[in-house]
Design an enzyme around this catalytic site. Sequence first.
Site, PDB file in Angstrom:
ATOM      1  N   ASN A   1      27.764 -40.729  38.737  1.00  0.00           N
ATOM      2  CA  ASN A   1      28.684 -41.327  38.415  1.00  0.00           C
ATOM      3  C   ASN A   1      29.403 -40.955  39.897  1.00  0.00           C
ATOM      4  OD1 ASN A   1      29.301 -40.953  35.740  1.00  0.00           O
ATOM      5  ND2 ASN A   1      28.264 -39.126  35.860  1.00  0.00           N
TER       6      ASN A   1
ATOM      7  N   GLU B   1      31.681 -43.902  41.431  1.00  0.00           N
ATOM      8  CA  GLU B   1      33.034 -43.435  42.237  1.00  0.00           C
ATOM      9  C   GLU B   1      33.351 -43.700  43.224  1.00  0.00           C
ATOM     10  OE1 GLU B   1      33.335 -39.536  40.239  1.00  0.00           O
ATOM     11  OE2 GLU B   1      33.119 -40.307  38.529  1.00  0.00           O
TER      12      GLU B   1
ATOM     13  N   ASP C   1      18.026 -38.061  39.003  1.00  0.00           N
ATOM     14  CA  ASP C   1      18.236 -39.115  40.268  1.00  0.00           C
ATOM     15  C   ASP C   1      18.875 -39.082  41.266  1.00  0.00           C
ATOM     16  OD1 ASP C   1      20.109 -38.242  39.390  1.00  0.00           O
ATOM     17  OD2 ASP C   1      21.251 -40.352  38.348  1.00  0.00           O
ATOM     18  N   GLN C   2      19.076 -38.254  42.104  1.00  0.00           N
ATOM     19  CA  GLN C   2      20.191 -38.198  42.408  1.00  0.00           C
ATOM     20  C   GLN C   2      18.617 -38.655  44.160  1.00  0.00           C
ATOM     21  OE1 GLN C   2      20.388 -34.132  43.016  1.00  0.00           O
ATOM     22  NE2 GLN C   2      20.772 -34.021  41.146  1.00  0.00           N
TER      23      GLN C   2
ATOM     24  N   ALA D   1      37.838 -30.405  42.314  1.00  0.00           N
ATOM     25  CA  ALA D   1      38.907 -31.620  42.813  1.00  0.00           C
ATOM     26  C   ALA D   1      38.679 -32.451  41.616  1.00  0.00           C
ATOM     27  CB  ALA D   1      37.854 -31.657  43.947  1.00  0.00           C
TER      28      ALA D   1
ATOM     29  N   HIS E   1      26.696 -36.577  32.303  1.00  0.00           N
ATOM     30  CA  HIS E   1      26.359 -36.909  31.061  1.00  0.00           C
ATOM     31  C   HIS E   1      27.585 -37.322  29.850  1.00  0.00           C
ATOM     32  CE1 HIS E   1      21.772 -37.117  31.558  1.00  0.00           C
ATOM     33  NE2 HIS E   1      22.605 -36.131  32.511  1.00  0.00           N
TER      34      HIS E   1
ATOM     35  N   ASP F   1      23.354 -40.333  23.845  1.00  0.00           N
ATOM     36  CA  ASP F   1      22.280 -40.005  25.575  1.00  0.00           C
ATOM     37  C   ASP F   1      21.517 -40.088  24.965  1.00  0.00           C
ATOM     38  OD1 ASP F   1      23.489 -38.906  28.190  1.00  0.00           O
ATOM     39  OD2 ASP F   1      21.873 -38.270  27.623  1.00  0.00           O
TER      40      ASP F   1
ATOM     41  N   GLN G   1      38.416 -35.672  41.840  1.00  0.00           N
ATOM     42  CA  GLN G   1      37.125 -36.823  42.798  1.00  0.00           C
ATOM     43  C   GLN G   1      37.440 -38.094  42.612  1.00  0.00           C
ATOM     44  OE1 GLN G   1      33.257 -35.807  42.763  1.00  0.00           O
ATOM     45  NE2 GLN G   1      32.540 -37.754  42.258  1.00  0.00           N
TER      46      GLN G   1
ATOM     47  N   THR H   1      22.401 -43.292  31.466  1.00  0.00           N
ATOM     48  CA  THR H   1      24.124 -42.723  32.317  1.00  0.00           C
ATOM     49  C   THR H   1      23.518 -42.841  33.774  1.00  0.00           C
ATOM     50  OG1 THR H   1      23.195 -40.902  31.881  1.00  0.00           O
ATOM     51  CG2 THR H   1      25.252 -40.977  30.185  1.00  0.00           C
TER      52      THR H   1
HETATM   53  N1  UDP Z   1      33.661 -34.250  39.979  1.00  0.00           N
HETATM   54  C1  UDP Z   1      34.928 -33.646  40.008  1.00  0.00           C
HETATM   55  N2  UDP Z   1      35.447 -32.903  40.536  1.00  0.00           N
HETATM   56  C2  UDP Z   1      33.965 -32.503  41.518  1.00  0.00           C
HETATM   57  C3  UDP Z   1      33.025 -32.919  41.605  1.00  0.00           C
HETATM   58  C4  UDP Z   1      32.694 -33.748  40.895  1.00  0.00           C
HETATM   59  O1  UDP Z   1      35.401 -34.204  38.751  1.00  0.00           O
HETATM   60  O2  UDP Z   1      34.949 -31.552  42.175  1.00  0.00           O
HETATM   61  C5  UDP Z   1      32.913 -35.392  38.781  1.00  0.00           C
HETATM   62  C6  UDP Z   1      32.816 -36.222  39.758  1.00  0.00           C
HETATM   63  O3  UDP Z   1      33.922 -36.658  39.600  1.00  0.00           O
HETATM   64  C7  UDP Z   1      31.134 -37.057  38.676  1.00  0.00           C
HETATM   65  C8  UDP Z   1      31.316 -35.197  37.773  1.00  0.00           C
HETATM   66  O4  UDP Z   1      31.482 -34.719  37.960  1.00  0.00           O
HETATM   67  O5  UDP Z   1      32.275 -37.915  37.408  1.00  0.00           O
HETATM   68  C9  UDP Z   1      29.582 -35.828  38.603  1.00  0.00           C
HETATM   69  O6  UDP Z   1      29.250 -36.441  38.045  1.00  0.00           O
HETATM   70  P1  UDP Z   1      27.673 -36.771  38.758  1.00  0.00           P
HETATM   71  O7  UDP Z   1      27.114 -38.090  38.350  1.00  0.00           O
HETATM   72  O8  UDP Z   1      27.741 -37.163  40.405  1.00  0.00           O
HETATM   73  O9  UDP Z   1      27.093 -35.408  38.759  1.00  0.00           O
HETATM   74  P2  UDP Z   1      26.176 -34.242  38.080  1.00  0.00           P
HETATM   75  O10 UDP Z   1      26.782 -32.841  38.162  1.00  0.00           O
HETATM   76  O11 UDP Z   1      25.617 -34.577  37.005  1.00  0.00           O
HETATM   77  O12 UDP Z   1      25.136 -34.279  39.265  1.00  0.00           O
END
Ligand code: UDP
Length: 465
Positions: free
Chosen positions: A354, A358, A374-375, A333, A19, A113, A335, A135
């Site tokens: 996200n 991405e 939402d997954q 990572a 978020h 949000d 990502q 989001t």
């Molecule tokens: N992310 C990251 N490194 C990792 C895993 C995830 O930077 O090792 C970031 C990813 O790029 C994304 C966010 O964490 O922007 C995860 O958001 P997402 O909506 O996919 O899932 P949530 O974490 O909310 O379940």
Amino acid sequence: MRVERKQSVVLVPFLLQGHLTPMLQLGSILHSQGFSVIVAHTQHNAPNYTNHPQFVFHSMDDGLQGIDMSFPSLENIYDLNENCKAPLRNYLVSMMEEEEEEEGDQLACIVYDNVMLFVDDVATQLRLPSIVLRTYSAAYLHSMLTILQQPEKYFPFEDSQLLDPLPELHPLRFKDIPITTVNNTVQAPLLEFSRSMCDVGSSVATIWNTMQDLENSLLLRLQEHYKVPFFPIGPFHKMVPVASSTSILQEDNSCIDWLDRQAPDSVLYVSLGSLVRIDDKELIETAWGLANSEQPFLWVIRPGSVYGFQCAEALPDGYEEMVGERGRIVKWAPQKQVLAHPAVAGFFTHCGWNSTLESILEEVPLICRPFLADQPVNARYLSQIYKAGFELEAIERTVIDKTIRKLMLSEEGKDVKKRVVDMKQNIVAAMQIDGTSHKNLNDLVDFISALPSRLAPPTPVVEQS
Ligand code: UDP
């Protein structure tokens, strides 16, 4: 720079990574359009100020010191909402006083949000215009709204119904219901919270991190329900003029050197995002599935993401030595950089919104292993409608191995890759000067610039005699 008079926008993000990231990205987008941006954030998961020197930050006392907010309960979320009310109100009042004395910028609106429910109350009290940020995908909100309108049609259900289609919600099945259930039914407090989250209260508009070109029909259906204007201006991470890190956890950049040593289009990236937790059985099945597939992999195992374990110590003994240079495990990572790397050919993901965007924007097809919220909706749309990935049918090493090989090595895998490339091209078109996201952003800027600085007081209800 489209705004002539300096106007400011106050952003109120929710503290989870998935978020916080889009809200900060939205801040960068609005800043590039000439607004000054103030981020009023909770103490938990405060953003790294040095990554965003263009913003003003204001920390709100969330009153949750010492509480683990890595997976907040409903009670935590309500407490957070209650505790942040006075800090935000006081801060906005001081801003309004400065504005009256012509010392500060003109406060144009608050963007919040939709988990930060309290903002609507504060904004209404102060008669400030507010805008909700969504989001997530329109598909998710559409499914939530449909279920919330007639929950008795969906709950309770039987285990035998899990794979049955949901009425009116193709391609979803009972299994994909995006509201957490207990014994296949929904608890009243969660139902109430979900309703509040979907509501727009007295907000004057909604901003979306999605694209008309991807979700137009769903957005149109939602627009019939919500009377306020929609501004789908995604994908935020590509609409930002300059990308800066929004990561709460420390990124391990050494995996980029490892990726540099891998062949083009050879690596499977594995990450379940910032929130999901798995049990050690799933970790072990995944570990063997990855090893047996014989494909190179980069695997994020976030500390605390395996129940009962600190980090990767739940892996089979000698696992890392056994996979050797073919596998790389990190705690977190960079990502977006990973997905953009030419060595990466696939993404084993939980389908957070996200991560989904991405991945698509880097033309990386997906293996979908969704958990909650939402997954499951995103996973079904990705696998059944967009055909940009494969759903993982079971959490078993043989199935994982087979699905990885299907994605990375088969003709079907090539087809999903083509679909992802097409999707990306459509989304890129939306970002061009005559594209929908670009146009919607221009409209949003005009809309915010033209907002009255104070909303009219509500019309008193006249009692009928
Ligand atoms: N992310 C990251 N490194 C990792 C895993 C995830 O930077 O090792 C970031 C990813 O790029 C994304 C966010 O964490 O922007 C995860 O958001 P997402 O909506 O996919 O899932 P949530 O974490 O909310 O379940």
